[in-house]
Motif scaffolding. Structure first.
Motif, PDB file in Angstrom:
ATOM      1  N   GLN A   1       0.819  -1.203   0.000  1.00 24.45           N
ATOM      2  CA  GLN A   1       0.000   0.000   0.000  1.00 24.45           C
ATOM      3  C   GLN A   1       0.856   1.258   0.000  1.00 24.45           C
ATOM      4  O   GLN A   1       0.565   2.224  -0.721  1.00 24.45           O
ATOM      5  CB  GLN A   1      -0.931   0.015   1.224  1.00 24.45           C
ATOM      6  N   GLY A   2       1.929   1.250   0.784  1.00 23.80           N
ATOM      7  CA  GLY A   2       2.836   2.396   0.792  1.00 23.80           C
ATOM      8  C   GLY A   2       3.465   2.621  -0.564  1.00 23.80           C
ATOM      9  O   GLY A   2       3.572   3.757  -1.043  1.00 23.80           O
ATOM     10  N   ALA A   3       3.870   1.544  -1.212  1.00 18.99           N
ATOM     11  CA  ALA A   3       4.480   1.646  -2.539  1.00 18.99           C
ATOM     12  C   ALA A   3       3.474   2.157  -3.557  1.00 18.99           C
ATOM     13  O   ALA A   3       3.795   3.006  -4.403  1.00 18.99           O
ATOM     14  CB  ALA A   3       5.017   0.283  -2.970  1.00 18.99           C
ATOM     15  N   ARG A   4       2.248   1.658  -3.494  1.00 15.43           N
ATOM     16  CA  ARG A   4       1.221   2.117  -4.425  1.00 15.43           C
ATOM     17  C   ARG A   4       1.003   3.619  -4.283  1.00 15.43           C
ATOM     18  O   ARG A   4       0.936   4.344  -5.289  1.00 15.43           O
ATOM     19  CB  ARG A   4      -0.098   1.373  -4.166  1.00 15.43           C
ATOM     20  N   ASP A   5       0.909   4.118  -3.047  1.00 15.37           N
ATOM     21  CA  ASP A   5       0.682   5.546  -2.822  1.00 15.37           C
ATOM     22  C   ASP A   5       1.811   6.382  -3.418  1.00 15.37           C
ATOM     23  O   ASP A   5       1.562   7.415  -4.057  1.00 15.37           O
ATOM     24  CB  ASP A   5       0.563   5.828  -1.322  1.00 15.37           C
ATOM     25  N   VAL A   6       3.038   5.942  -3.222  1.00 20.01           N
ATOM     26  CA  VAL A   6       4.190   6.711  -3.703  1.00 20.01           C
ATOM     27  C   VAL A   6       4.312   6.625  -5.224  1.00 20.01           C
ATOM     28  O   VAL A   6       4.557   7.638  -5.896  1.00 20.01           O
ATOM     29  CB  VAL A   6       5.490   6.236  -3.023  1.00 20.01           C
ATOM     30  N   PHE A   7       4.146   5.446  -5.790  1.00 19.65           N
ATOM     31  CA  PHE A   7       4.224   5.302  -7.245  1.00 19.65           C
ATOM     32  C   PHE A   7       3.140   6.130  -7.928  1.00 19.65           C
ATOM     33  O   PHE A   7       3.394   6.772  -8.953  1.00 19.65           O
ATOM     34  CB  PHE A   7       4.076   3.835  -7.649  1.00 19.65           C
ATOM     35  N   MET A   8       1.926   6.102  -7.397  1.00 15.61           N
ATOM     36  CA  MET A   8       0.839   6.856  -8.005  1.00 15.61           C
ATOM     37  C   MET A   8       1.084   8.366  -7.928  1.00 15.61           C
ATOM     38  O   MET A   8       0.692   9.124  -8.808  1.00 15.61           O
ATOM     39  CB  MET A   8      -0.492   6.525  -7.326  1.00 15.61           C
ATOM     40  N   ALA A   9       1.758   8.803  -6.873  1.00 15.68           N
ATOM     41  CA  ALA A   9       1.994  10.236  -6.686  1.00 15.68           C
ATOM     42  C   ALA A   9       3.196  10.740  -7.470  1.00 15.68           C
ATOM     43  O   ALA A   9       3.203  11.860  -7.982  1.00 15.68           O
ATOM     44  CB  ALA A   9       2.188  10.544  -5.197  1.00 15.68           C
ATOM     45  N   HIS A  10       4.256   9.906  -7.592  1.00 12.35           N
ATOM     46  CA  HIS A  10       5.532  10.387  -8.139  1.00 12.35           C
ATOM     47  C   HIS A  10       6.027   9.624  -9.357  1.00 12.35           C
ATOM     48  O   HIS A  10       7.069   9.981  -9.915  1.00 12.35           O
ATOM     49  CB  HIS A  10       6.613  10.344  -7.047  1.00 12.35           C
TER      50      HIS A  10
ATOM     51  N   PHE B   1       7.338   6.025 -11.426  1.00 13.68           N
ATOM     52  CA  PHE B   1       8.356   5.018 -11.102  1.00 13.68           C
ATOM     53  C   PHE B   1       9.696   5.656 -10.772  1.00 13.68           C
ATOM     54  O   PHE B   1      10.308   5.384  -9.743  1.00 13.68           O
ATOM     55  CB  PHE B   1       8.513   4.044 -12.274  1.00 13.68           C
ATOM     56  N   GLU B   2      10.168   6.530 -11.648  1.00 15.31           N
ATOM     57  CA  GLU B   2      11.487   7.135 -11.458  1.00 15.31           C
ATOM     58  C   GLU B   2      11.503   8.048 -10.237  1.00 15.31           C
ATOM     59  O   GLU B   2      12.488   8.096  -9.495  1.00 15.31           O
ATOM     60  CB  GLU B   2      11.889   7.920 -12.712  1.00 15.31           C
ATOM     61  N   GLY B   3      10.423   8.778 -10.015  1.00 15.35           N
ATOM     62  CA  GLY B   3      10.391   9.728  -8.907  1.00 15.35           C
ATOM     63  C   GLY B   3      10.157   9.095  -7.558  1.00 15.35           C
ATOM     64  O   GLY B   3      10.275   9.772  -6.525  1.00 15.35           O
ATOM     65  N   ALA B   4       9.811   7.818  -7.533  1.00 13.98           N
ATOM     66  CA  ALA B   4       9.549   7.125  -6.268  1.00 13.98           C
ATOM     67  C   ALA B   4      10.865   6.605  -5.684  1.00 13.98           C
ATOM     68  O   ALA B   4      11.502   5.743  -6.270  1.00 13.98           O
ATOM     69  CB  ALA B   4       8.578   5.966  -6.489  1.00 13.98           C
ATOM     70  N   SER B   5      11.268   7.149  -4.558  1.00 16.46           N
ATOM     71  CA  SER B   5      12.500   6.684  -3.916  1.00 16.46           C
ATOM     72  C   SER B   5      12.180   5.595  -2.902  1.00 16.46           C
ATOM     73  O   SER B   5      11.076   5.522  -2.354  1.00 16.46           O
ATOM     74  CB  SER B   5      13.206   7.843  -3.205  1.00 16.46           C
ATOM     75  N   VAL B   6      13.156   4.754  -2.658  1.00 17.06           N
ATOM     76  CA  VAL B   6      12.992   3.685  -1.675  1.00 17.06           C
ATOM     77  C   VAL B   6      12.742   4.287  -0.295  1.00 17.06           C
ATOM     78  O   VAL B   6      11.940   3.763   0.490  1.00 17.06           O
ATOM     79  CB  VAL B   6      14.228   2.771  -1.667  1.00 17.06           C
ATOM     80  N   ASP B   7      13.415   5.397   0.007  1.00 17.64           N
ATOM     81  CA  ASP B   7      13.209   6.057   1.304  1.00 17.64           C
ATOM     82  C   ASP B   7      11.759   6.498   1.465  1.00 17.64           C
ATOM     83  O   ASP B   7      11.155   6.308   2.539  1.00 17.64           O
ATOM     84  CB  ASP B   7      14.136   7.280   1.426  1.00 17.64           C
ATOM     85  N   ASP B   8      11.193   7.100   0.405  1.00 14.46           N
ATOM     86  CA  ASP B   8       9.811   7.568   0.479  1.00 14.46           C
ATOM     87  C   ASP B   8       8.835   6.402   0.625  1.00 14.46           C
ATOM     88  O   ASP B   8       7.837   6.500   1.354  1.00 14.46           O
ATOM     89  CB  ASP B   8       9.457   8.379  -0.773  1.00 14.46           C
ATOM     90  N   ILE B   9       9.113   5.318  -0.089  1.00 11.52           N
ATOM     91  CA  ILE B   9       8.233   4.151  -0.016  1.00 11.52           C
ATOM     92  C   ILE B   9       8.268   3.539   1.381  1.00 11.52           C
ATOM     93  O   ILE B   9       7.228   3.220   1.957  1.00 11.52           O
ATOM     94  CB  ILE B   9       8.629   3.102  -1.077  1.00 11.52           C
ATOM     95  N   ALA B  10       9.468   3.409   1.940  1.00 16.84           N
ATOM     96  CA  ALA B  10       9.595   2.852   3.290  1.00 16.84           C
ATOM     97  C   ALA B  10       8.867   3.731   4.313  1.00 16.84           C
ATOM     98  O   ALA B  10       8.172   3.227   5.203  1.00 16.84           O
ATOM     99  CB  ALA B  10      11.070   2.706   3.655  1.00 16.84           C
ATOM    100  N   LYS B  11       9.007   5.055   4.150  1.00 14.24           N
ATOM    101  CA  LYS B  11       8.340   5.982   5.071  1.00 14.24           C
ATOM    102  C   LYS B  11       6.824   5.872   4.947  1.00 14.24           C
ATOM    103  O   LYS B  11       6.110   5.834   5.960  1.00 14.24           O
ATOM    104  CB  LYS B  11       8.800   7.412   4.781  1.00 14.24           C
ATOM    105  N   ALA B  12       6.318   5.841   3.714  1.00 13.23           N
ATOM    106  CA  ALA B  12       4.874   5.750   3.493  1.00 13.23           C
ATOM    107  C   ALA B  12       4.314   4.428   4.026  1.00 13.23           C
ATOM    108  O   ALA B  12       3.181   4.370   4.499  1.00 13.23           O
ATOM    109  CB  ALA B  12       4.558   5.889   2.008  1.00 13.23           C
TER     110      ALA B  12
ATOM    111  N   GLY C   1       5.642   2.787   6.528  1.00 19.95           N
ATOM    112  CA  GLY C   1       5.875   2.677   7.957  1.00 19.95           C
ATOM    113  C   GLY C   1       6.787   1.528   8.332  1.00 19.95           C
ATOM    114  O   GLY C   1       6.634   0.911   9.393  1.00 19.95           O
ATOM    115  N   VAL C   2       7.759   1.238   7.437  1.00 21.25           N
ATOM    116  CA  VAL C   2       8.715   0.162   7.709  1.00 21.25           C
ATOM    117  C   VAL C   2      10.127   0.686   7.458  1.00 21.25           C
ATOM    118  O   VAL C   2      10.325   1.749   6.866  1.00 21.25           O
ATOM    119  CB  VAL C   2       8.462  -1.069   6.809  1.00 21.25           C
TER     120      VAL C   2
END
Length: 205
Positions: free
Chosen positions: A19-28, A30-41, A43-44
């Motif tokens: 779910q965190g990855a989906r939120d970040v990918f949809m917002a930014h 593929f290229e704009g989605a960082s691993v840090d942002d995905i982990a933060k979204a 909560g891991v």
């Protein structure tokens, strides 16, 4: 990454990561989605994220596969229905538009096109896990209708594609290019009705 992606391991935080990855990918994208942002979204920690998905492309494809599988599963209702073609095509048309015109469908299409040159597998996997599945289900229904002498179709694959394109009209492009923010239910109904009329005029018995 090879063309055959390794299946991600499942665990108690799998859905949370997805779910965190989906939120970040949809917002930014593929290229704009960082691993840090995905982990933060999600909560891991990054270590936890990598334990599930060691490759960002694998994570993206799991997000795409999961979303498409959910949408494709709902298509089985109209494919197995023992109704007349007009009723089934109407249900199919509404399902096609619910997928194509959804926020997920539009944004995922943009991402796949943007990354097509560098990661051609992304688009292929997305197409095979979602649009191709729905197309196959519609084709199976058309074959059944032909066998029951309800429709007369020589090329089932072409007919399935034609109906899907008739249902899209220009609505998908208007969302894709941000010309419109949403498509009204009234317009969807009008386009589907027109698609059914044209399709049955061509293929009806």
């Amino acid at each position: 990454m090879s063309q055959t992606a390794t299946s991600p391991r499942k665990g108690r935080k799998y859905d949370q990561v997805l779910q965190g990855a989906r939120d970040v990918f949809m917002a930014h994208g593929f290229e704009g989605a960082s691993v840090d942002d995905i982990a933060k979204a999600a909560g891991v920690s990054k270590a936890t994220l990598y334990s599930y998905f060691p490759d960002k492309r694998l994570l993206f494809m799991e997000v795409a596969r999961h979303g498409c599988a959910h949408q494709a599963d709902t298509a089985q209702d109209f494919c197995s229905a023992s109704c007349d073609p007009q009723t089934v095509l109407r249900a199919a048309g509404h399902h096609i538009l619910s997928v194509v015109l959804s926020e997920f469908g539009v944004k995922m299409f943009r991402i796949c096109v943007a990354e097509a040159d560098r990661f051609p597998d992304l688009g292929r996997w997305f197409y095979e896990s979602g649009p191709l599945t729905i197309r196959a289900q519609l084709r199976d229904y058309l074959a059944m209708a032909v066998a029951q002498n309800q429709l007369q179709i020589d090329d089932l694959s072409l007919a399935a594609d034609q109906f899907a394109e008739l249902c899209r009209a220009d609505m998908f492009l208007r969302l894709l290019f941000n010309i419109d923010a949403e498509i009204s239910q009234a317009e969807r109904e009008k386009v589907i009705n027109g698609a059914i009329d044209i399709f049955l005029t061509r293929y009806g018995v």
